[in-house]
Design an enzyme around this catalytic site. Structure first.
Site, mmCIF file in Angstrom:
data_model
loop_
_atom_site.group_PDB
_atom_site.id
_atom_site.type_symbol
_atom_site.label_atom_id
_atom_site.label_comp_id
_atom_site.label_asym_id
_atom_site.label_seq_id
_atom_site.Cartn_x
_atom_site.Cartn_y
_atom_site.Cartn_z
ATOM 1 N N GLY A 51 8.052 -8.865 1.955
ATOM 2 C CA GLY A 51 6.933 -8.513 2.760
ATOM 3 C C GLY A 51 5.377 -8.575 2.326
ATOM 4 N N GLY A 95 2.903 -5.675 -1.629
ATOM 5 C CA GLY A 95 3.632 -6.751 -1.909
ATOM 6 C C GLY A 95 2.977 -8.008 -2.263
ATOM 7 N N SER A 139 9.013 6.431 1.185
ATOM 8 C CA SER A 139 8.602 6.552 1.040
ATOM 9 C C SER A 139 7.997 8.301 1.752
ATOM 10 C CB SER A 139 7.740 6.404 2.784
ATOM 11 O OG SER A 139 6.689 7.502 3.290
ATOM 12 N N TYR A 173 12.144 6.420 11.300
ATOM 13 C CA TYR A 173 11.512 6.216 10.223
ATOM 14 C C TYR A 173 12.270 6.992 8.398
ATOM 15 C CZ TYR A 173 7.891 5.766 6.594
ATOM 16 O OH TYR A 173 6.941 4.879 5.655
#
Length: 319
Positions: free
Chosen positions: A31, A38, A165, A192
């Protein structure tokens, strides 16, 4: 070392402190594109003398731009581009085979790529996309290239960093309905949360198997991933104002790119956290108390591994 790190520590500051751990090490980051976490990780480890920095992503053009940007600052940087499409398990296998063919060992893997709160869609292989891209493809890639990581263990132990996250709190892994009933029961934020919970459990299961691995919450950073989240949701969560502009308040404080990437660097290189293998890091230090209970269940971590092997159709000897 991490005791001195905190919310405002930047990746550059952390890397400077951990320079002796970074120098000569070969890292792979998924990523990577301009203005991404990244990219920032790649930039600072290259600056501190990493031996080889493999930058992986779907877009050759973006990877080439990233390489140019890094070399503009650090001309001696040893950058290698890897095309990796996490939307296709066949493409993941092809990229993994390319890595296995590299002559160099691999010391650190950052499973950093991700998507957030997108409209419902499936990957090439028929998996709900957030689950497929954020977690399952990374599981397959990691397991496939693990022999390359294991071969590097003669010096400092290799590490795997899984980027999660605080959004993992929005949903556990739904073992009875991973795909949200083929989209009929889809909730973008629960999906998510499920994928980010899986990232944390993945590190815990790797640690149980004796592999050095940590999961991280980088914080709220304005990168490309934010663009897919509906503005009305971000307003509702108190993250944007009514004009759709990012705001800071008592519920949410935005980080800079450097502050966000710092936790990646600490997770990958800080020697003082090795005894806390499998932990969850926030604000550049281990803060496992901030992981939701469903992301601490070691039974679920093992169950997730077994489910993942079933979904990709392979069993892996990762110990």
């Amino acid at each position: 070392m991490s005791a001195n790190f905190g919310f405002h520590t930047t990746a550059e500051e952390a890397a400077a402190v951990l320079a002796s751990q970074i120098k000569g090490r070969n890292v792979l980051i998924t990523g990577v594109s301009p203005n991404s976490l990244g990219f920032e990780v790649a930039r600072v480890v290259a600056k501190e003398g990493a031996g080889l920095v493999i930058i992986a992503g779907r877009s050759k053009e973006k990877l080439e731009q990233t390489e140019r940007d890094i070399k503009a600052e650090t001309p001696s940087a040893n950058i290698r581009i890897l095309i990796l499409d996490l939307d296709s398990l066949a493409a993941v296998r092809a990229a993994a085979n390319e890595v296995l063919a590299y002559p160099e060992p691999l010391h650190v893997l950052f499973n950093n790529a991700g998507i957030m709160a997108i409209d419902y869609r499936k990957t090439v292989d028929g998996h709900e996309a957030q689950w497929g891209v954020n977690y399952l493809a990374h599981f397959l890639f990691t397991a496939r290239i693990f022999p390359k990581l294991r071969a590097s263990a003669s010096g400092l132990p290799p590490r795997i960093v899984n980027v999660s996250s605080n959004g993992h709190a929005l949903g556990p892994v739904r073992f009875d309905d991973i795909g949200f009933s083929e989209g009929e029961k889809y909730d973008r934020w629960e999906a998510y949360g499920q994928s980010k919970s899986a990232n944390i459990l993945f590190s815990r299961e790797l640690a149980r198997r004796g592999v050095l691995s940590f999961s991280v919450h980088p914080g709220g950073i304005m990168t490309g991933i934010s663009a897919s989240a509906p503005t009305e949701d971000m307003v509702k969560f108190g993250i944007y104002n009514e004009k759709g502009e990012p705001i800071n308040n008592e519920h949410h404080t935005w980080k800079t790119l450097g502050e966000g990437a710092s936790t990646h660097v600490v997770a990958a290189f800080d020697p003082t956290i090795i005894s806390q293998n499998g932990s969850y890091l926030v604000d550049s230090k281990v803060q496992d108390d901030q992981a939701a209970p469903h992301a601490k269940d070691m039974g679920d971590a093992k169950k997730l591994w077994e489910l993942s092997e079933q979904l990709v159709g392979e069993k892996f000897d990762v110990v």
